[in-house]
Design a protein around this motif. Structure first.
Motif, PDB file in Angstrom:
ATOM      1  N   GLU A   9       1.382 -29.684   5.146  1.00  0.00           N
ATOM      2  CA  GLU A   9       2.236 -28.490   5.070  1.00  0.00           C
ATOM      3  C   GLU A   9       3.306 -28.673   3.994  1.00  0.00           C
ATOM      4  O   GLU A   9       3.583 -27.763   3.211  1.00  0.00           O
ATOM      5  CB  GLU A   9       2.873 -28.208   6.434  1.00  0.00           C
ATOM      6  N   VAL A  10       3.890 -29.864   3.929  1.00  0.00           N
ATOM      7  CA  VAL A  10       4.897 -30.154   2.903  1.00  0.00           C
ATOM      8  C   VAL A  10       4.255 -30.126   1.515  1.00  0.00           C
ATOM      9  O   VAL A  10       4.801 -29.534   0.577  1.00  0.00           O
ATOM     10  CB  VAL A  10       5.588 -31.516   3.160  1.00  0.00           C
ATOM     11  N   VAL A  11       3.088 -30.731   1.371  1.00  0.00           N
ATOM     12  CA  VAL A  11       2.392 -30.735   0.078  1.00  0.00           C
ATOM     13  C   VAL A  11       2.074 -29.302  -0.351  1.00  0.00           C
ATOM     14  O   VAL A  11       2.319 -28.918  -1.504  1.00  0.00           O
ATOM     15  CB  VAL A  11       1.100 -31.577   0.148  1.00  0.00           C
ATOM     16  N   ALA A  12       1.547 -28.499   0.553  1.00  0.00           N
ATOM     17  CA  ALA A  12       1.209 -27.106   0.232  1.00  0.00           C
ATOM     18  C   ALA A  12       2.462 -26.319  -0.168  1.00  0.00           C
ATOM     19  O   ALA A  12       2.439 -25.544  -1.131  1.00  0.00           O
ATOM     20  CB  ALA A  12       0.521 -26.441   1.424  1.00  0.00           C
ATOM     21  N   ARG A  13       3.540 -26.537   0.541  1.00  0.00           N
ATOM     22  CA  ARG A  13       4.798 -25.841   0.222  1.00  0.00           C
ATOM     23  C   ARG A  13       5.312 -26.274  -1.151  1.00  0.00           C
ATOM     24  O   ARG A  13       5.737 -25.463  -1.962  1.00  0.00           O
ATOM     25  CB  ARG A  13       5.840 -26.124   1.314  1.00  0.00           C
ATOM     26  N   TRP A  14       5.225 -27.590  -1.448  1.00  0.00           N
ATOM     27  CA  TRP A  14       5.673 -28.101  -2.734  1.00  0.00           C
ATOM     28  C   TRP A  14       4.832 -27.514  -3.872  1.00  0.00           C
ATOM     29  O   TRP A  14       5.370 -27.034  -4.867  1.00  0.00           O
ATOM     30  CB  TRP A  14       5.615 -29.631  -2.739  1.00  0.00           C
ATOM     31  N   LEU A  15       3.516 -27.531  -3.715  1.00  0.00           N
ATOM     32  CA  LEU A  15       2.644 -26.991  -4.761  1.00  0.00           C
ATOM     33  C   LEU A  15       2.890 -25.493  -4.970  1.00  0.00           C
ATOM     34  O   LEU A  15       2.933 -25.020  -6.106  1.00  0.00           O
ATOM     35  CB  LEU A  15       1.175 -27.254  -4.422  1.00  0.00           C
ATOM     36  N   GLN A  72       4.798 -22.560  -8.536  1.00  0.00           N
ATOM     37  CA  GLN A  72       4.465 -21.262  -9.106  1.00  0.00           C
ATOM     38  C   GLN A  72       5.704 -20.416  -9.349  1.00  0.00           C
ATOM     39  O   GLN A  72       5.741 -19.628 -10.289  1.00  0.00           O
ATOM     40  CB  GLN A  72       3.487 -20.527  -8.193  1.00  0.00           C
ATOM     41  N   THR A  73       6.723 -20.563  -8.519  1.00  0.00           N
ATOM     42  CA  THR A  73       7.947 -19.789  -8.733  1.00  0.00           C
ATOM     43  C   THR A  73       8.940 -20.543  -9.621  1.00  0.00           C
ATOM     44  O   THR A  73       9.639 -19.929 -10.413  1.00  0.00           O
ATOM     45  CB  THR A  73       8.613 -19.410  -7.398  1.00  0.00           C
ATOM     46  N   LYS A  74       8.959 -21.863  -9.504  1.00  0.00           N
ATOM     47  CA  LYS A  74       9.876 -22.648 -10.338  1.00  0.00           C
ATOM     48  C   LYS A  74       9.491 -22.589 -11.815  1.00  0.00           C
ATOM     49  O   LYS A  74      10.344 -22.702 -12.683  1.00  0.00           O
ATOM     50  CB  LYS A  74       9.888 -24.110  -9.884  1.00  0.00           C
ATOM     51  N   PHE A  75       8.209 -22.440 -12.081  1.00  0.00           N
ATOM     52  CA  PHE A  75       7.700 -22.421 -13.452  1.00  0.00           C
ATOM     53  C   PHE A  75       6.871 -21.164 -13.665  1.00  0.00           C
ATOM     54  O   PHE A  75       5.722 -21.222 -14.087  1.00  0.00           O
ATOM     55  CB  PHE A  75       6.865 -23.674 -13.720  1.00  0.00           C
ATOM     56  N   SER A  76       7.472 -20.029 -13.406  1.00  0.00           N
ATOM     57  CA  SER A  76       6.744 -18.759 -13.519  1.00  0.00           C
ATOM     58  C   SER A  76       6.502 -18.395 -14.968  1.00  0.00           C
ATOM     59  O   SER A  76       7.140 -18.937 -15.879  1.00  0.00           O
ATOM     60  CB  SER A  76       7.531 -17.638 -12.830  1.00  0.00           C
ATOM     61  N   ASN A  77       5.586 -17.477 -15.181  1.00  0.00           N
ATOM     62  CA  ASN A  77       5.281 -16.999 -16.530  1.00  0.00           C
ATOM     63  C   ASN A  77       6.488 -16.337 -17.175  1.00  0.00           C
ATOM     64  O   ASN A  77       6.567 -16.243 -18.391  1.00  0.00           O
ATOM     65  CB  ASN A  77       4.109 -16.025 -16.493  1.00  0.00           C
ATOM     66  N   ASP A  78       7.441 -15.877 -16.373  1.00  0.00           N
ATOM     67  CA  ASP A  78       8.654 -15.253 -16.906  1.00  0.00           C
ATOM     68  C   ASP A  78       9.541 -16.264 -17.617  1.00  0.00           C
ATOM     69  O   ASP A  78      10.402 -15.890 -18.409  1.00  0.00           O
ATOM     70  CB  ASP A  78       9.458 -14.587 -15.787  1.00  0.00           C
ATOM     71  N   ASP A  79       9.342 -17.550 -17.318  1.00  0.00           N
ATOM     72  CA  ASP A  79      10.190 -18.604 -17.883  1.00  0.00           C
ATOM     73  C   ASP A  79       9.590 -19.260 -19.120  1.00  0.00           C
ATOM     74  O   ASP A  79      10.072 -20.292 -19.552  1.00  0.00           O
ATOM     75  CB  ASP A  79      10.420 -19.714 -16.827  1.00  0.00           C
ATOM     76  N   ARG A  80       8.549 -18.693 -19.682  1.00  0.00           N
ATOM     77  CA  ARG A  80       7.888 -19.329 -20.827  1.00  0.00           C
ATOM     78  C   ARG A  80       8.886 -19.587 -21.941  1.00  0.00           C
ATOM     79  O   ARG A  80       9.675 -18.735 -22.305  1.00  0.00           O
ATOM     80  CB  ARG A  80       6.758 -18.458 -21.349  1.00  0.00           C
ATOM     81  N   GLY A  81       8.797 -20.791 -22.457  1.00  0.00           N
ATOM     82  CA  GLY A  81       9.643 -21.146 -23.592  1.00  0.00           C
ATOM     83  C   GLY A  81      11.025 -21.635 -23.214  1.00  0.00           C
ATOM     84  O   GLY A  81      11.749 -22.145 -24.052  1.00  0.00           O
TER      85      GLY A  81
END
Length: 150
Positions: free
Chosen positions: A128-134, A138-147
């Protein structure tokens, strides 16, 4: 005394992902199954048959050019069919073929064994912790943050 845990998370994530992909390709590719990328597209099309190629690319987090190549390979393998969008003749939609539906069932069975192997030796709480971390990646490194550097 227990050795310290390796905390090179980025390195471990990359190596683990490559090894899992190679393992999948060697097991399922040898059996004539779909590649990991093709399986991802098949799973998406199972729920969204006739999706625009761009929609599939977004769902799989692929660049449009990579998705175009993936769609080409899927059509060549008989897994899917391209059809023009009825409202916009320039747009292409991807539809599952009968062969694609068969390979989807094989991929589903394979996914069960892959998930069992990945979680082997870990408790439900640890997974559960691994799934939550993975998922958080997706939100920590979203496509909106490119560059932008985090």
């Amino acid at each position: 005394m227990k050795p310290p845990t390796d905390r090179r998370l980025f390195f471990l994530l990359n190596v683990g992902q490559r090894r899992v992909n190679r393992w999948i390709e060697s097991r399922f590719g040898a059996e004539g199954g779909a590649s990991a990328a093709q399986a991802g597209a098949l799973f998406y099309l199972a729920k969204h048959d006739g999706a625009l190629i761009g929609e599939i690319a977004e769902a799989l987090d692929l660049a449009p050019s990579a998705m175009t190549g993936l769609a080409d390979r899927m059509c060549k393998a008989g897994l899917a069919e391209r059809r023009r969008d009825e409202q916009d003749g320039r747009a292409m939609r991807l539809h599952l073929s009968d062969t694609g539906r068969d390979k989807l069932q094989t991929a589903r069975r394979g996914l069960e064994s892959i998930n069992a192997k990945i979680s082997e030796g870990f408790s439900e709480a640890e997974m559960e912790v691994v799934a939550r971390w993975l998922a958080s990646l997706q939100t920590k490194f979203s496509n909106d943050d490119r560059g932008r550097i985090p």
